[in-house]
Design a protein around this motif. Structure first.
Motif, PDB file in Angstrom:
ATOM      1  N   SER A   1       0.826  -1.198   0.000  1.00 21.62           N
ATOM      2  CA  SER A   1       0.000   0.000   0.000  1.00 21.62           C
ATOM      3  C   SER A   1       0.866   1.256   0.000  1.00 21.62           C
ATOM      4  N   TRP A   2       1.920   1.262   0.797  1.00 30.72           N
ATOM      5  CA  TRP A   2       2.824   2.413   0.842  1.00 30.72           C
ATOM      6  C   TRP A   2       3.519   2.619  -0.487  1.00 30.72           C
ATOM      7  N   ILE A   3       3.905   1.518  -1.133  1.00 29.72           N
ATOM      8  CA  ILE A   3       4.573   1.639  -2.436  1.00 29.72           C
ATOM      9  C   ILE A   3       3.634   2.251  -3.458  1.00 29.72           C
ATOM     10  N   ARG A   4       2.366   1.825  -3.454  1.00 30.92           N
ATOM     11  CA  ARG A   4       1.403   2.371  -4.406  1.00 30.92           C
ATOM     12  C   ARG A   4       1.192   3.865  -4.166  1.00 30.92           C
ATOM     13  N   TRP A   5       1.085   4.257  -2.898  1.00 32.29           N
ATOM     14  CA  TRP A   5       0.938   5.675  -2.588  1.00 32.29           C
ATOM     15  C   TRP A   5       2.173   6.451  -3.036  1.00 32.29           C
ATOM     16  N   PHE A   6       3.354   5.859  -2.824  1.00 37.78           N
ATOM     17  CA  PHE A   6       4.598   6.519  -3.224  1.00 37.78           C
ATOM     18  C   PHE A   6       4.637   6.722  -4.731  1.00 37.78           C
ATOM     19  N   VAL A   7       4.314   5.683  -5.489  1.00 33.87           N
ATOM     20  CA  VAL A   7       4.334   5.763  -6.949  1.00 33.87           C
ATOM     21  C   VAL A   7       3.315   6.784  -7.446  1.00 33.87           C
ATOM     22  N   ASP A   8       2.159   6.815  -6.810  1.00 37.63           N
ATOM     23  CA  ASP A   8       1.081   7.707  -7.268  1.00 37.63           C
ATOM     24  C   ASP A   8       1.346   9.182  -6.963  1.00 37.63           C
ATOM     25  N   TYR A   9       1.911   9.470  -5.788  1.00 36.26           N
ATOM     26  CA  TYR A   9       1.890  10.857  -5.320  1.00 36.26           C
ATOM     27  C   TYR A   9       3.246  11.482  -4.997  1.00 36.26           C
ATOM     28  N   SER A  10       4.320  10.719  -4.940  1.00 34.97           N
ATOM     29  CA  SER A  10       5.610  11.298  -4.539  1.00 34.97           C
ATOM     30  C   SER A  10       6.085  12.368  -5.522  1.00 34.97           C
ATOM     31  N   ALA A  11       5.868  12.157  -6.819  1.00 31.55           N
ATOM     32  CA  ALA A  11       6.310  13.139  -7.809  1.00 31.55           C
ATOM     33  C   ALA A  11       5.545  14.452  -7.658  1.00 31.55           C
ATOM     34  N   LEU A  12       4.256  14.360  -7.353  1.00 33.18           N
ATOM     35  CA  LEU A  12       3.454  15.575  -7.165  1.00 33.18           C
ATOM     36  C   LEU A  12       3.866  16.321  -5.897  1.00 33.18           C
TER      37      LEU A  12
ATOM     38  N   ILE B   1       6.642  20.972  -3.474  1.00 28.59           N
ATOM     39  CA  ILE B   1       7.704  21.479  -2.604  1.00 28.59           C
ATOM     40  C   ILE B   1       8.713  22.301  -3.404  1.00 28.59           C
ATOM     41  N   ALA B   2       9.140  21.767  -4.560  1.00 28.17           N
ATOM     42  CA  ALA B   2      10.137  22.457  -5.376  1.00 28.17           C
ATOM     43  C   ALA B   2       9.626  23.816  -5.845  1.00 28.17           C
ATOM     44  N   PHE B   3       8.345  23.881  -6.167  1.00 31.75           N
ATOM     45  CA  PHE B   3       7.779  25.145  -6.644  1.00 31.75           C
ATOM     46  C   PHE B   3       7.907  26.243  -5.590  1.00 31.75           C
ATOM     47  N   PHE B   4       7.516  25.941  -4.364  1.00 30.59           N
ATOM     48  CA  PHE B   4       7.522  26.970  -3.327  1.00 30.59           C
ATOM     49  C   PHE B   4       8.920  27.209  -2.750  1.00 30.59           C
ATOM     50  N   VAL B   5       9.731  26.156  -2.660  1.00 31.28           N
ATOM     51  CA  VAL B   5      11.100  26.327  -2.155  1.00 31.28           C
ATOM     52  C   VAL B   5      11.938  27.153  -3.129  1.00 31.28           C
ATOM     53  N   SER B   6      11.700  26.995  -4.420  1.00 34.20           N
ATOM     54  CA  SER B   6      12.485  27.703  -5.439  1.00 34.20           C
ATOM     55  C   SER B   6      12.010  29.138  -5.668  1.00 34.20           C
ATOM     56  N   GLY B   7      11.079  29.584  -4.876  1.00 29.92           N
ATOM     57  CA  GLY B   7      10.547  30.933  -5.087  1.00 29.92           C
ATOM     58  C   GLY B   7       9.511  30.980  -6.188  1.00 29.92           C
ATOM     59  N   ARG B   8       8.738  29.893  -6.307  1.00 29.36           N
ATOM     60  CA  ARG B   8       7.649  29.789  -7.280  1.00 29.36           C
ATOM     61  C   ARG B   8       8.166  29.763  -8.723  1.00 29.36           C
ATOM     62  N   ASP B   9       9.223  29.030  -8.922  1.00 26.74           N
ATOM     63  CA  ASP B   9       9.798  28.879 -10.259  1.00 26.74           C
ATOM     64  C   ASP B   9       9.255  27.596 -10.894  1.00 26.74           C
ATOM     65  N   MET B  10       8.460  27.733 -11.937  1.00 25.62           N
ATOM     66  CA  MET B  10       7.830  26.584 -12.567  1.00 25.62           C
ATOM     67  C   MET B  10       8.833  25.653 -13.242  1.00 25.62           C
ATOM     68  N   THR B  11       9.900  26.202 -13.788  1.00 21.46           N
ATOM     69  CA  THR B  11      10.887  25.365 -14.460  1.00 21.46           C
ATOM     70  C   THR B  11      11.575  24.435 -13.466  1.00 21.46           C
ATOM     71  N   THR B  12      11.982  24.981 -12.335  1.00 21.12           N
ATOM     72  CA  THR B  12      12.604  24.155 -11.293  1.00 21.12           C
ATOM     73  C   THR B  12      11.640  23.087 -10.807  1.00 21.12           C
ATOM     74  N   ALA B  13      10.392  23.469 -10.606  1.00 22.54           N
ATOM     75  CA  ALA B  13       9.387  22.511 -10.149  1.00 22.54           C
ATOM     76  C   ALA B  13       9.155  21.417 -11.187  1.00 22.54           C
ATOM     77  N   THR B  14       9.216  21.776 -12.464  1.00 20.20           N
ATOM     78  CA  THR B  14       9.033  20.784 -13.524  1.00 20.20           C
ATOM     79  C   THR B  14      10.187  19.793 -13.544  1.00 20.20           C
ATOM     80  N   TRP B  15      11.413  20.281 -13.359  1.00 20.01           N
ATOM     81  CA  TRP B  15      12.558  19.372 -13.250  1.00 20.01           C
ATOM     82  C   TRP B  15      12.355  18.391 -12.099  1.00 20.01           C
ATOM     83  N   ALA B  16      11.882  18.892 -10.976  1.00 19.62           N
ATOM     84  CA  ALA B  16      11.631  18.032  -9.812  1.00 19.62           C
ATOM     85  C   ALA B  16      10.559  16.989 -10.125  1.00 19.62           C
ATOM     86  N   LEU B  17       9.515  17.405 -10.833  1.00 17.55           N
ATOM     87  CA  LEU B  17       8.436  16.483 -11.200  1.00 17.55           C
ATOM     88  C   LEU B  17       8.946  15.367 -12.101  1.00 17.55           C
TER      89      LEU B  17
END
Length: 201
Positions: free
Chosen positions: A15-26, A31-47
């Protein structure tokens, strides 16, 4: 029959693995979006990076990936990769629109062809009458079209921060709320002691 501790542990781990696969990238994207100062490109790399890692871990642990997480993870790689290559984050923002529309077409097209994709996915867990399968399929198809339209409205009219929060956890909350509304119907026909997670984009 009482479930052994080993089986309980294995089921919890899966169950944990399925949740990880489904939602960890999101989660990484958010996190990357807000930590980077709302930079969409950085957040996309993280995704993109987190989607690749999640798919690899899912395959390594379960030796397979369920179709829905595989499609969602693959789509994140494709749309995220295109957004990075063409330096246009709009390509990432239309992903929920495209994927939810495709899900709706798949469900409605299956009904027209006398094939029910939702039944193929969930029949191991639920034993529903054909009329109920049809109604459930139409409901989900209409819901996916609603999500596609809503995504278009949000990304075209709102700031990036609003769309990011709508993307996650907004879409997840809407999907779980919609699925929860169908719980009384599904529980009447439950074949296992634990229903599968609802379809998600």
């Amino acid at each position: 029959m009482t479930e052994t501790p080993a089986k309980t542990t294995a089921r919890t781990s899966a169950s944990w693995i399925r949740w990880f696969v489904d939602y960890s990238a999101l989660v990484a994207f958010l996190i990357a979006f807000f930590v980077s100062g709302r930079d969409m490109t950085t957040a996309t790399w993280a995704l993109v990076a987190a989607s690749a890692v999640a798919l690899v871990i899912g395959v390594a642990v379960e030796r397979r990936l369920a179709p829905v997480p595989l499609i969602a993870g693959g789509a994140a790689l494709v749309f995220g990769g295109l957004a990075l290559v063409f330096h246009d984050t709009r390509l990432l923002k239309i992903k929920p629109t495209v994927m939810n529309t495709l899900f709706a077409i798949l469900l409605l097209g299956g009904l027209v062809l006398k094939k029910n994709p939702l039944k193929l996915i969930l029949s191991d867990a639920f034993d529903l009458p054909e009329a109920t399968w049809k109604r459930l399929t139409v409901n989900y198809a209409l819901f996916f079209l609603f999500l596609a339209a809503l995504n278009e409205i949000v990304w075209r009219t709102q700031a990036d921060a609003t769309w990011v929060l709508f993307r996650f956890p907004g879409l997840m909350i809407l999907t779980f709320a919609f699925s929860l509304a169908h719980t009384p119907l599904l529980m009447k026909h439950l074949k296992t002691d634990k229903p599968p997670p609802p379809p998600t984009e």
